[in-house]
Write a protein that holds these residues in place. Sequence first.
Motif, short mmCIF file in Angstrom:
data_model
loop_
_atom_site.label_atom_id
_atom_site.label_comp_id
_atom_site.label_asym_id
_atom_site.label_seq_id
_atom_site.Cartn_x
_atom_site.Cartn_y
_atom_site.Cartn_z
N LEU A 134 -5.97 -1.56 -8.31
CA LEU A 134 -4.86 -0.77 -8.80
C LEU A 134 -4.55 0.39 -7.86
CD1 LEU A 134 -5.82 -0.52 -12.60
CD2 LEU A 134 -4.29 -2.18 -11.47
N ARG A 135 -3.28 0.64 -7.69
CA ARG A 135 -2.83 1.81 -6.93
C ARG A 135 -3.07 3.04 -7.80
NH1 ARG A 135 3.27 1.30 -4.94
NH2 ARG A 135 3.63 1.94 -7.08
N GLY A 136 -2.99 4.22 -7.25
CA GLY A 136 -3.23 5.45 -7.99
C GLY A 136 -2.40 5.59 -9.26
N ASP A 137 -1.21 5.00 -9.27
CA ASP A 137 -0.34 5.08 -10.45
C ASP A 137 -0.57 3.91 -11.41
OD1 ASP A 137 0.77 2.96 -9.04
OD2 ASP A 137 2.76 3.86 -8.89
N GLY A 138 -1.58 3.08 -11.13
CA GLY A 138 -1.91 1.97 -12.01
C GLY A 138 -1.26 0.65 -11.68
N ALA A 139 -0.43 0.60 -10.64
CA ALA A 139 0.24 -0.65 -10.25
C ALA A 139 -0.75 -1.59 -9.58
CB ALA A 139 1.41 -0.36 -9.31
N PRO A 140 -0.85 -2.86 -10.05
CA PRO A 140 -1.70 -3.84 -9.38
C PRO A 140 -1.18 -4.10 -7.97
CG PRO A 140 -1.00 -4.62 -11.54
CD PRO A 140 -0.19 -3.40 -11.23
N GLN A 141 -2.09 -4.20 -7.01
CA GLN A 141 -1.71 -4.39 -5.61
C GLN A 141 -2.28 -5.68 -5.04
OE1 GLN A 141 -1.64 -0.34 -3.32
NE2 GLN A 141 -3.55 -0.48 -4.45
N TYR A 142 -1.51 -6.27 -4.14
CA TYR A 142 -1.91 -7.50 -3.45
C TYR A 142 -1.64 -7.30 -1.97
CZ TYR A 142 -1.71 -9.34 -8.17
OH TYR A 142 -1.92 -9.55 -9.51
N ARG A 143 -2.58 -7.75 -1.13
CA ARG A 143 -2.43 -7.63 0.33
C ARG A 143 -2.17 -9.00 0.93
NH1 ARG A 143 -7.06 -5.20 1.96
NH2 ARG A 143 -6.12 -3.15 1.87
N SER A 144 -1.12 -9.06 1.74
CA SER A 144 -0.81 -10.31 2.44
C SER A 144 -1.78 -10.49 3.60
CB SER A 144 0.63 -10.28 2.97
OG SER A 144 0.73 -9.36 4.06
N GLY A 145 -1.81 -11.66 4.19
CA GLY A 145 -2.68 -11.93 5.32
C GLY A 145 -2.40 -11.03 6.51
N SER A 146 -1.18 -10.54 6.62
CA SER A 146 -0.81 -9.66 7.73
C SER A 146 -1.06 -8.19 7.42
CB SER A 146 0.65 -9.87 8.11
OG SER A 146 1.49 -9.54 7.03
N GLY A 147 -1.48 -7.89 6.18
CA GLY A 147 -1.81 -6.52 5.82
C GLY A 147 -0.77 -5.77 5.03
N ASN A 148 0.39 -6.37 4.78
CA ASN A 148 1.41 -5.71 3.98
C ASN A 148 0.97 -5.66 2.52
OD1 ASN A 148 3.10 -5.34 6.23
ND2 ASN A 148 3.83 -7.43 6.05
N ILE A 149 1.41 -4.64 1.79
CA ILE A 149 0.94 -4.40 0.42
C ILE A 149 2.09 -4.60 -0.58
CG2 ILE A 149 -0.14 -2.75 -1.16
CD1 ILE A 149 -1.96 -3.48 1.19
N TYR A 150 1.83 -5.43 -1.57
CA TYR A 150 2.77 -5.73 -2.64
C TYR A 150 2.24 -5.10 -3.92
CZ TYR A 150 4.87 -9.18 0.45
OH TYR A 150 5.51 -9.80 1.51
N ALA A 151 3.01 -4.15 -4.48
CA ALA A 151 2.59 -3.47 -5.72
C ALA A 151 3.52 -3.88 -6.85
CB ALA A 151 2.61 -1.96 -5.53
N ASP A 152 2.93 -4.34 -7.95
CA ASP A 152 3.69 -4.75 -9.13
C ASP A 152 3.98 -3.51 -9.97
OD1 ASP A 152 4.64 -5.75 -11.53
OD2 ASP A 152 3.15 -7.34 -11.66
N GLU A 153 5.21 -3.03 -9.91
CA GLU A 153 5.58 -1.81 -10.63
C GLU A 153 6.25 -2.13 -11.98
OE1 GLU A 153 7.74 0.91 -8.09
OE2 GLU A 153 5.89 1.44 -7.04
N GLY A 154 5.97 -3.30 -12.51
CA GLY A 154 6.48 -3.66 -13.84
C GLY A 154 7.78 -4.44 -13.77
N ASN A 155 8.87 -3.76 -13.44
CA ASN A 155 10.16 -4.46 -13.39
C ASN A 155 10.59 -4.82 -11.96
OD1 ASN A 155 10.77 -1.89 -12.46
ND2 ASN A 155 12.56 -1.63 -13.77
N HIS A 156 9.77 -4.48 -10.97
CA HIS A 156 10.07 -4.86 -9.58
C HIS A 156 8.79 -4.84 -8.73
CE1 HIS A 156 10.27 -0.42 -9.27
NE2 HIS A 156 9.89 -0.61 -8.02
N TRP A 157 8.89 -5.46 -7.57
CA TRP A 157 7.82 -5.41 -6.58
C TRP A 157 8.16 -4.33 -5.56
CZ3 TRP A 157 3.26 -7.68 -6.90
CH2 TRP A 157 3.12 -8.77 -7.77
N ASP A 158 7.23 -3.43 -5.32
CA ASP A 158 7.34 -2.38 -4.31
C ASP A 158 6.51 -2.86 -3.12
OD1 ASP A 158 7.84 0.61 -3.60
OD2 ASP A 158 5.67 0.36 -3.33
N VAL A 159 7.16 -3.13 -2.00
CA VAL A 159 6.45 -3.74 -0.87
C VAL A 159 6.42 -2.79 0.32
CG1 VAL A 159 6.30 -5.72 0.68
CG2 VAL A 159 7.17 -6.02 -1.65
N LEU A 160 5.21 -2.55 0.81
CA LEU A 160 4.98 -1.71 1.97
C LEU A 160 4.76 -2.62 3.17
CD1 LEU A 160 4.20 0.78 3.62
CD2 LEU A 160 1.97 0.76 2.47
N TYR A 161 5.68 -2.52 4.14
CA TYR A 161 5.61 -3.35 5.34
C TYR A 161 5.05 -2.54 6.51
CZ TYR A 161 8.41 -6.94 3.08
OH TYR A 161 8.88 -7.92 2.24
#
Length: 167
Positions: A134-161
């Motif tokens: 979980l991210r600090g705000d409680g959003a579940p996070q997933y890391r891609s093979g290349s290292g980008n981070i996908y955070a499930d913010e409930g109604n959308h995906w917040d993606v850090l490239y």
Amino acid sequence: MKPLKLRALLTALALTVAPGIAVLGTATDAFAVTKISHATATQMFRDGITWSSSGNCSDRNNPTCTSFEQLNLATAQGAQTLKRASGCALNITGGTETGHASGTYSHWNGYKLDYGKNTCVTSYVKNTFTYIGLRGDGAPQYRSGSGNIYADEGNHWDVLYYNCGGC
């Protein structure tokens, strides 16, 4: 070359910025990020990536708009990579507009995109990428093979490239 002269040279190089390139960090850890315009990004997204905003606008200074002004090229390429790899419909609902959390790796600085949730994208992320907690705000996070981070913010995906995801 003496360490002080080398540092001065690196600092001078880090301060020399070509048009369209922003240098982040100190002289010893500087790296270049290519920024693109809203028009360039929308052209890149024409093949199967849509975008929308609650305000039906693209003004970077309006939080109800979805803007791609000053988006990192690698972020736009990351969206293309996600589209190609997942085969899912992608709708971008957040770009570089004001109103998101601040920080170095932020929407405003061109590192993040928000995608509207759909079953295809959610299934792809959860079944392909590694759950990292979980991210600090409680959003579940997933890391891609290349290292980008996908955070499930409930109604959308917040993606850090951090990169283009294998473009």
